[in-house]
Design an enzyme around this catalytic site. Structure first.
Site, mmCIF file in Angstrom:
data_model
loop_
_atom_site.group_PDB
_atom_site.id
_atom_site.type_symbol
_atom_site.label_atom_id
_atom_site.label_comp_id
_atom_site.label_asym_id
_atom_site.label_seq_id
_atom_site.Cartn_x
_atom_site.Cartn_y
_atom_site.Cartn_z
ATOM 1 N N SER A 77 -19.446 -9.527 -16.054
ATOM 2 C CA SER A 77 -18.025 -9.887 -16.046
ATOM 3 C C SER A 77 -17.365 -9.744 -14.674
ATOM 4 O O SER A 77 -17.801 -10.367 -13.728
ATOM 5 C CB SER A 77 -17.309 -9.063 -17.096
ATOM 6 N N HIS A 78 -16.371 -8.877 -14.595
ATOM 7 C CA HIS A 78 -15.587 -8.752 -13.356
ATOM 8 C C HIS A 78 -16.257 -7.834 -12.341
ATOM 9 O O HIS A 78 -15.741 -7.650 -11.245
ATOM 10 C CB HIS A 78 -14.206 -8.209 -13.699
ATOM 11 N N ASP A 129 -12.141 -14.470 -14.181
ATOM 12 C CA ASP A 129 -13.100 -13.491 -13.664
ATOM 13 C C ASP A 129 -14.523 -14.056 -13.655
ATOM 14 O O ASP A 129 -14.739 -15.251 -13.892
ATOM 15 C CB ASP A 129 -13.033 -12.192 -14.475
ATOM 16 N N ASP A 139 -17.130 -14.080 -15.619
ATOM 17 C CA ASP A 139 -17.674 -14.800 -16.775
ATOM 18 C C ASP A 139 -16.628 -15.655 -17.492
ATOM 19 O O ASP A 139 -16.901 -16.191 -18.570
ATOM 20 C CB ASP A 139 -18.344 -13.830 -17.747
ATOM 21 N N ASP A 166 -13.689 -15.000 -18.969
ATOM 22 C CA ASP A 166 -12.911 -14.609 -20.150
ATOM 23 C C ASP A 166 -11.568 -13.969 -19.800
ATOM 24 O O ASP A 166 -10.715 -13.811 -20.661
ATOM 25 C CB ASP A 166 -13.733 -13.730 -21.112
ATOM 26 N N ARG A 167 -11.376 -13.612 -18.529
ATOM 27 C CA ARG A 167 -10.082 -13.014 -18.158
ATOM 28 C C ARG A 167 -9.177 -14.045 -17.497
ATOM 29 O O ARG A 167 -9.665 -15.055 -16.983
ATOM 30 C CB ARG A 167 -10.285 -11.873 -17.163
ATOM 31 N N LYS A 176 -12.217 -13.346 -25.505
ATOM 32 C CA LYS A 176 -11.040 -13.717 -24.738
ATOM 33 C C LYS A 176 -11.397 -14.929 -23.895
ATOM 34 O O LYS A 176 -12.567 -15.194 -23.646
ATOM 35 C CB LYS A 176 -10.541 -12.550 -23.895
HETATM 36 C C1 VG1 Z 1 -12.582 -3.125 -19.443
HETATM 37 C C2 VG1 Z 1 -11.192 -3.395 -19.974
HETATM 38 C C3 VG1 Z 1 -11.267 -3.865 -21.414
HETATM 39 C C4 VG1 Z 1 -12.181 -5.085 -21.507
HETATM 40 C C5 VG1 Z 1 -13.534 -4.775 -20.897
HETATM 41 C C6 VG1 Z 1 -14.430 -5.983 -20.843
HETATM 42 O O1 VG1 Z 1 -13.179 -2.089 -20.192
HETATM 43 O O2 VG1 Z 1 -10.382 -2.244 -19.864
HETATM 44 O O3 VG1 Z 1 -9.974 -4.150 -21.875
HETATM 45 O O4 VG1 Z 1 -12.354 -5.464 -22.844
HETATM 46 O O5 VG1 Z 1 -13.375 -4.304 -19.563
HETATM 47 O O6 VG1 Z 1 -13.834 -7.021 -20.114
HETATM 48 P P1 VG1 Z 1 -13.252 -0.552 -19.686
HETATM 49 O O7 VG1 Z 1 -14.028 0.168 -20.739
HETATM 50 O O8 VG1 Z 1 -13.886 -0.567 -18.339
HETATM 51 O O9 VG1 Z 1 -11.824 -0.093 -19.596
HETATM 52 V V1 VG1 Z 1 -14.818 -8.125 -19.313
HETATM 53 O O10 VG1 Z 1 -13.906 -9.305 -18.679
HETATM 54 O O11 VG1 Z 1 -15.745 -7.097 -18.470
HETATM 55 O O12 VG1 Z 1 -15.903 -8.750 -20.512
HETATM 56 CO CO CO Z 2 -15.033 -10.939 -18.199
#
Ligand code: VG1
Ligand code: CO
Length: 542
Positions: free
Chosen positions: A112-113, A276, A278, A280-281, A375
């Site tokens: 992801s990010h 981001d 992948d 989804d953000r 998302k």
């Molecule tokens: C973070 C965010 C959470 C989100 C998750 C995955 O998790 O706070 O809201 O669902 O990333 O997003 P954490 O446990 O680091 O707070 V993504 O865009 O990485 O799939």
């Molecule tokens: Co993501």
């Protein structure tokens, strides 16, 4: 052609908030990927002959991992795999393909990010038949299996060609390489009014979409500049790079600072947006006004009926616990349900499947609806565009109107990254111990109305999730929330969520950090942040 390879367990293959995430170097260890993927299949039943969707965000190691996933899937007797060309599928597009093709599930390769490249992070996530992330019952079963795994099955074959659209075969499994954008675009056309958005661009409306050299580039080019006729150059950093051009593909005010600066400048287009790694953000910034993800969720929920896909209204809203309560005000006004879930999209799946909610969101720049079970970054941007096209007002006007009607929830998240895990755990433990004695205590003008360690009871499958974050609620609607990140790959990250409700429209134009000053001070005092972490300032403020 099927080979059984003996192996030994790796420690720590426990999926976090969103799949298994580790440094690339960890995934490169012999059998590491194979162990995890075989453990996924060992934890499931009934997939022989069924379809598996496979794709990733294009980061370093994506292609190699996909080759292995496909061979292991074939050896485990899946009937068909659907793969995005070049191994590319955004997370929401993968979710849609699972649903559309009635697949058994999907494997999404992404961190992801988190940063990419050889020194960056990699991740593997399993999604179930509804298109959403596997619920905790399944991720825990997978983790248990990783602790005892002794062998995996794999088909021996030369590398598969993932760059040519068409069908091929590995073992007894068919592989369909498809265009990653086509189906997703068709879905978007059912949800928002493409004609109306085209005429918005025709009227001189301007936007910039920063794909952050990540997966949404091809989607944004084809949909925004292609179908919707945004001027060429509206989408920047549109080519997915294995290392995201060396940047963090995290659409926040720190890593998308250039975009933010543009939005605040005299040359600002009407809408600045980003997604981001992948896809989804989403980040949405109007000319001169950053829309917090929590506000974005509330505005989308309040205006969704303007979009064709939601013209009949929305059934309910769900938000993760740390997300601001701006959405709650909308639900109250509309007379619909509001569900508060733990952090992570996997908790929304049951609510969406049961038809209890239509729109979901998280403070971490995640917004989505019942169109998929993830998302969806580009969807959020398209919904905003359609709302703007329908209302023909600026983003700032729409948001300020929203505050006048519902009150404003000043909101900020302070992240303390790369802190020592022992200190972080000690901080949380001390808070947890203090929680029972906090109720009724006064700190300056703030009085604690309720304090707990958030627990969630799923109303659909009746599962329970405990220890989901310490929340301290004050009389009048202010809130402090503390939790540790479950997506990091290094040391610990402490997230502190700070919220204050301001009903008075005369006080809606304060700077967020000023409006929250008292609460920020108290967030340090209550948790002993510097004592436990050695930090006096957060590393990222969003
Ligand atoms: C973070 C965010 C959470 C989100 C998750 C995955 O998790 O706070 O809201 O669902 O990333 O997003 P954490 O446990 O680091 O707070 V993504 O865009 O990485 O799939
Ligand atoms: Co993501």
């Amino acid at each position: 052609m099927i080979k059984t390879v003996s192996t030994t367990p790796y420690e720590g293959q426990r999926p976090g908030t969103s799949g298994l995430r580790k440094k690339v170097a960890v995934f490169l260890q012999p059998h590491y990927v194979e162990n995890f993927v075989q453990s996924i299949f060992d934890s499931l039943e009934g997939f022989a002959g069924q379809t598996l969707v496979v794709g990733g965000d294009g980061r370093h190691f994506n292609r190699q991992a996909i080759q292995r996933v496909l061979r292991i899937a074939a050896a485990n007797r899946f009937g068909r795999a659907i793969v995005g060309r070049g191994g590319i599928l955004s997370t929401p597009a993968a979710s849609h393909l699972i649903r559309k093709n009635r697949a058994f599930g999907g494997i999404v390769l992404s961190a992801s990010h988190n940063p990419g490249g050889p020194k960056g992070d990699f991740g593997i996530k399993y999604n179930v038949a509804n298109g959403g992330p596997a619920p905790e019952g399944i991720t825990e079963a997978i983790f248990k299996r990783t602790n005892t795994i002794a062998a995996y099955r794999i088909v021996e074959s030369p590398d598969l060609d993932l760059d040519r659209i068409g069908t091929s075969q590995v073992g007894d499994m068919a592989i369909s390489v498809i265009d990653p954008v086509t189906d997703y675009q068709a879905l978007m056309e059912t949800l928002v009014d493409f004609d109306r958005i085209r005429s918005l661009f025709g009227s001189g409306f301007r936007m910039r979409f920063d794909a952050m050299s990540a997966v949404t580039g091809p989607y944004a080019i084809k949909i925004l500049e292609g179908a919707l006729t945004a001027p060429a150059g509206s989408v920047v950093n549109a080519t997915p790079e294995e290392d995201f051009g060396g940047r963090h593909p995290d659409p926040n005010l720190v890593h998308a600072k250039q975009l933010y600066d543009l939005a605040m400048s005299a040359q600002a287009p009407d809408l600045c947006a980003a997604s981001d790694g992948d896809g989804d953000r989403n980040l949405v910034i109007g000319r001169g006004l950053f829309v917090t993800p929590s506000d974005s969720l509330a505005v989308i929920a309040a205006n969704a009926h303007l979009c064709p896909g939601y013209a009949k209204g929305i059934a309910g809203i769900a938000r993760s616990m740390p997300t601001s309560r701006a959405a709650d005000r909308v639900a109250e006004r509309l007379g619909i349900g509001l569900h508060e879930t733990p952090t992570g999209w996997k908790f929304f799946g049951n609510l969406l499947d049961a038809g209890l909610v239509t729109i979901c969101g998280e403070e971490s720049a995640g917004t989505g609806s019942n169109h998929v079970r993830e998302k969806d970054g580009l969807w959020a941007v398209l919904v905003w565009l359609d709302i703007l096209a329908a209302r023909r007002r600026s983003i700032a006007e729409i948001v300020r109107d929203h505050w006048s009607l519902h009150g404003r929830h000043y909101y900020s998240r302070h992240d303390y990254e790369e802190i020592d895990a022992d200190g972080a755990n000690a901080l949380v433990k001390a808070l947890r111990d203090a929680v029972p004695s906090l109720k009724g205590r006064r700190f300056g003008s703030l009085e604690v109305a309720q304090a707990d360690d958030f627990a969630y009871h799923d109303p659909v499958d009746h599962s329970d999730a405990t220890h989901q974050g310490i929340r301290i609620l004050f009389a009048g609607g202010s809130r402090l929330v503390y939790r540790l990140s479950g997506t990091g790959t290094g040391d610990a990250t402490l997230r502190v969520y700070i919220e204050r409700f301001e009903p008075d429209a005369a006080r809606h134009r304060l700077k967020t950090q000023d409006a929250l000053r008292d609460l920020i001070g108290l967030s340090h005092e209550l948790a002993g942040i510097s004592r436990h972490t050695g930090r006096t300032e957060p590393s990222v403020i969003t």
